[in-house]
Design a protein around this motif. Structure first.
Motif, PDB file in Angstrom:
ATOM      1  N   LEU A 385       0.840  -1.211   0.000  1.00 22.82           N
ATOM      2  CA  LEU A 385       0.000   0.000   0.000  1.00 22.82           C
ATOM      3  C   LEU A 385       0.872   1.257   0.000  1.00 22.82           C
ATOM      4  CD1 LEU A 385      -2.903  -0.963   2.432  1.00 22.82           C
ATOM      5  CD2 LEU A 385      -2.957  -0.747  -0.060  1.00 22.82           C
TER       6      LEU A 385
ATOM      7  N   PHE B  34      -6.830   4.747  -9.025  1.00 27.37           N
ATOM      8  CA  PHE B  34      -7.068   3.696  -8.030  1.00 27.37           C
ATOM      9  C   PHE B  34      -7.596   2.412  -8.678  1.00 27.37           C
ATOM     10  CE2 PHE B  34      -6.629   5.260  -3.579  1.00 27.37           C
ATOM     11  CZ  PHE B  34      -6.093   6.506  -3.877  1.00 27.37           C
ATOM     12  N   ASP B 164      -8.744   1.141   0.867  1.00 24.16           N
ATOM     13  CA  ASP B 164      -8.428   1.791  -0.404  1.00 24.16           C
ATOM     14  C   ASP B 164      -9.397   2.951  -0.663  1.00 24.16           C
ATOM     15  OD1 ASP B 164      -6.495   1.575  -2.510  1.00 24.16           O
ATOM     16  OD2 ASP B 164      -8.106   0.950  -3.876  1.00 24.16           O
TER      17      ASP B 164
END
Lengths: 459, 459
Positions: A385, B34, B164
């Motif tokens: 991440l 993303f 996320d």
């Protein structure tokens, strides 16, 4: 219960969206290069704004919205007063429905100009890219929900606006690489013809009939004309125009002979000749074709009329339409506002480009994601991440596989989504700071530091 | 007749459009960074797809569309069978209305996933930016037509997805420079509470009541609870939670004490703790706040629940919402598809940014057009068109004033539209090929060749 969507509507997946956005972006870019400014209007308009602008056939195709939450007394009213009468009455009852989905972008634009004209600078050039809805019978190239991309200029009656729009059309289709014929006509010619056959009142009937030539042929048109009370001799006068051939110049000559001294007819011919001369030298891509049968159903056109069709393939519906309207804002109380505009039918352009395979290879790729990070577990994922955050801040689209599934399963995900690179970071890589990166297409596998990976991705 | 638009809807002029597109572009860019892929679904869905997903209150706010063109026999049917009964019956009669405008993007997304799941790769990450419609009472920040910008991932129950999304929210609002508090909660806690007060069936009533704390206060909530048949002792058990304060860690501790050994409650706390620990270190911009009163009206949430509010100014409505839904696709016949998503309310973000004056100066400019060419007449205009074509092919947005109006009038047009440069090309300039170019802001006037002009414009 198996879900479905209403007929005439569609879902668009990522692949189609990329293709559609490719078309949108080219059209939008050129709208702005040509000085048109973006506006948006609501999907929902008052019914009174829409009805009476599209002809009877058009009005039939307007989607009406049921009023929400009626007051009790209104309900009783309706029950007794309206629903006692025929359903038709109930259907048009403002207590039942007073809103509708927009049918095109031109009438809402006229409504917009009237409501905001004090803040606007004229001539006002606007573009608008939004969906419209029509309760039409779905068929190839005809949808109940589709996008229109409109560019209009209002507050100027200079033919330079028509010329600018023709250039805009030429530029867009050239960049889209779609072979196109731009058919054009002038409503003044049709008005003249109506006058000449002593049926000035019947211009709509006549134009609508002529408009159907391609579909129902001469006999059909003539039948429809006489059905509309136009006598033999009048029909005879019109007939020669239904198959006039040759170059644009030759067609103009025929027109001159037919129109003779009719004043409005001569004005129409003058406009046609100006555009032919001015445009022909400037066009880089389009074929320009004067087409006297081009009338378009819409009532509000008064001058030049445009229509584009693909010049290759089997797709026949028009992919662009437009024209000059001298007083569309008049119905809303603002006069002397002549406008002219065009509307790209992007859903149909999409169909044409698919059939002719005109989309660049670059957007055939399924995924914008450039690299997938394998999920080896909570610990490794957390590490990834941080790397991912850095890549994204550099403008690199990347993903971590969210679940700790078997590695082949995770590679399969990247493969199906056409993600070009897969990065594996296990405990070893975490220690060394050197990651294993695999190119799925070539199978090439490399050991890269973050800096090297970033370099590779930026290429 | 003075035109108007339906209440709760809005027109957007060029100036507002630029600001809105600024927000859209930042959100879209980050959605793609993303790894979310774009899709679009129709504005019109079958009523059966929408009803029963948003709670009773929600169902009331769905805009229904009147069926178009009924067959004669259907009409008779309706007239006799339906409209004889109460209006309510008629209102829900599928012969009268079987389509409606989408209420949000989440349910259509679930419907999409079920219809297309054979072609999709799971976990499926999609984003969707489209308008939705609600027959709500318009007020500040509440519109009847507004845009949602959704990002969802479905087919994975890993909390990495929540993480996320929190990072995505953080990134977007940081780039938009909007001060934001992200409130979050977990539906499992609420379920646990419902169980603990022996009213597992009443979870919706309880959550909806708790959700109103900000609006109606403790007494209001308690009144609503007992109105829903929840007894004193039960209400007493809940009360301490209505004003628990302190840091997120302290709140978690209070929760632990209240929830005790309740299994689902413990699971909820575990999820909350994971996100708190994982997110806090990564957030660059957001304030993260555990809020037990956060329930959101929607029925389909089962895990984490998100809501964002502006952290400055007077604008209180939430500007983002979202959460985890374990079985939204189940109602459409596809089970075991847990999903989680967020929805940016860009119309409200727009309101916040306007109030706090957060839009960059660069988009305060009214016009994308960089230069206006004065129209001295047919001959000069024709010459200008050639120059203009060259500039546009170089990516310079420019316009020719279409009418041969007085020069001051033409300069006024440029001035009002904030077009920075005006180019005058008269007969003299046409001969010399050197044009007169004026900067409206400074008044500076230069004589430039086409090459020099191009150079100036590219700067």
């Amino acid at each position: 219960m198996k879900p479905s969507i209403p007929r005439g509507t569609r879902d668009f997946g990522a692949y189609d969206m990329r293709k559609r956005n490719y078309i949108f972006s080219i059209i939008r870019k050129n709208f702005e290069l040509f000085g048109y400014e973006p506006i948006e209007t609501p999907a929902i308009e008052n019914i009174s704004t829409l009805t009476g602008k599209y002809g009877e056939e058009g009005d039939q195709l307007i989607f009406k919205i049921l009023n929400s939450r009626l007051h009790e007394n209104q309900k009783k009213e309706l029950l007794t007063k309206e629903f006692a009468k025929t359903l038709q009455t109930a259907y048009n009852s403002p207590e039942l429905t007073n809103k509708a989905l927009r049918y095109d972008l031109t009438v809402p634009f006229a409504r917009y100009v009237v409501m905001h004209h004090h803040q606007l600078t004229f001539p006002f050039k606007r573009y608008q890219i939004q969906p419209v809805w029509r309760a039409d019978n779905p068929q190839r190239g005809r949808y109940r929900e589709f996008y229109q991309c409109d560019a209009d200029v209002i507050g100027s009656n200079s033919l330079l606006n028509e010329l600018d729009l023709i250039t805009l059309i030429d530029t867009c289709f050239k960049e889209l690489n779609v072979p196109v014929v731009l058919k054009f006509n002038n409503r003044k010619i049709l008005t003249a013809l109506a006058e000449m056959v002593q049926h000035p009142d019947k211009i709509v009937d006549i134009t609508v009939a002529i408009d159907k030539l391609d579909k129902i042929g001469k006999e059909g048109v003539n039948a429809e004309l006489s059905a509309n009370g136009i006598d033999e001799t009048a029909i005879a006068k019109l007939e020669p125009l239904l198959d006039f051939k040759g170059s644009n110049a030759e067609k103009v000559q025929i027109l001159k002979n037919v129109v003779g001294t009719n004043e409005i007819g001569l004005k129409g011919i003058e406009e046609i000749e100006y555009l032919l001369n001015a445009a022909t030298t400037r066009l880089k891509h389009l074929t320009l074709e004067l087409d006297i049968t081009l009338a378009r159903g819409l009532n509000y056109y008064t001058g030049t009329i445009f229509e584009c069709k693909a010049n290759a393939g089997t797709f026949t519906p028009s992919i662009l339409g437009g024209g000059r309207y001298d007083n569309l804002t008049g119905v809303f109380g603002l006069n002397d506002m002549s406008g002219v505009g065009i509307s790209f039918g992007i859903d149909r352009i999409f169909d044409v480009m698919n059939e002719l395979d005109l989309f660049p290879a670059s957007i055939q790729a399924q995924s914008t994601t450039q690299i997938l990070f394998i999920n080896f577990g909570q610990h490794e994922a957390t590490y990834c991440l941080t790397i991912i955050a850095q890549l994204r801040s550099e403008g690199i689209a990347c993903e971590l596989y969210p679940d700790q599934k078997k590695i082949p399963k995770q590679f399969e995900y990247a493969d199906k989504k056409k993600i070009p690179l897969v990065c594996s970071i296990g405990s070893q890589e975490m220690e060394s700071g050197v990651f294993t990166v695999k190119e799925l297409q070539t199978g090439l596998q490399e050991k890269l530091s973050l800096a090297q990976l970033l370099q590779k991705l930026k290429r």
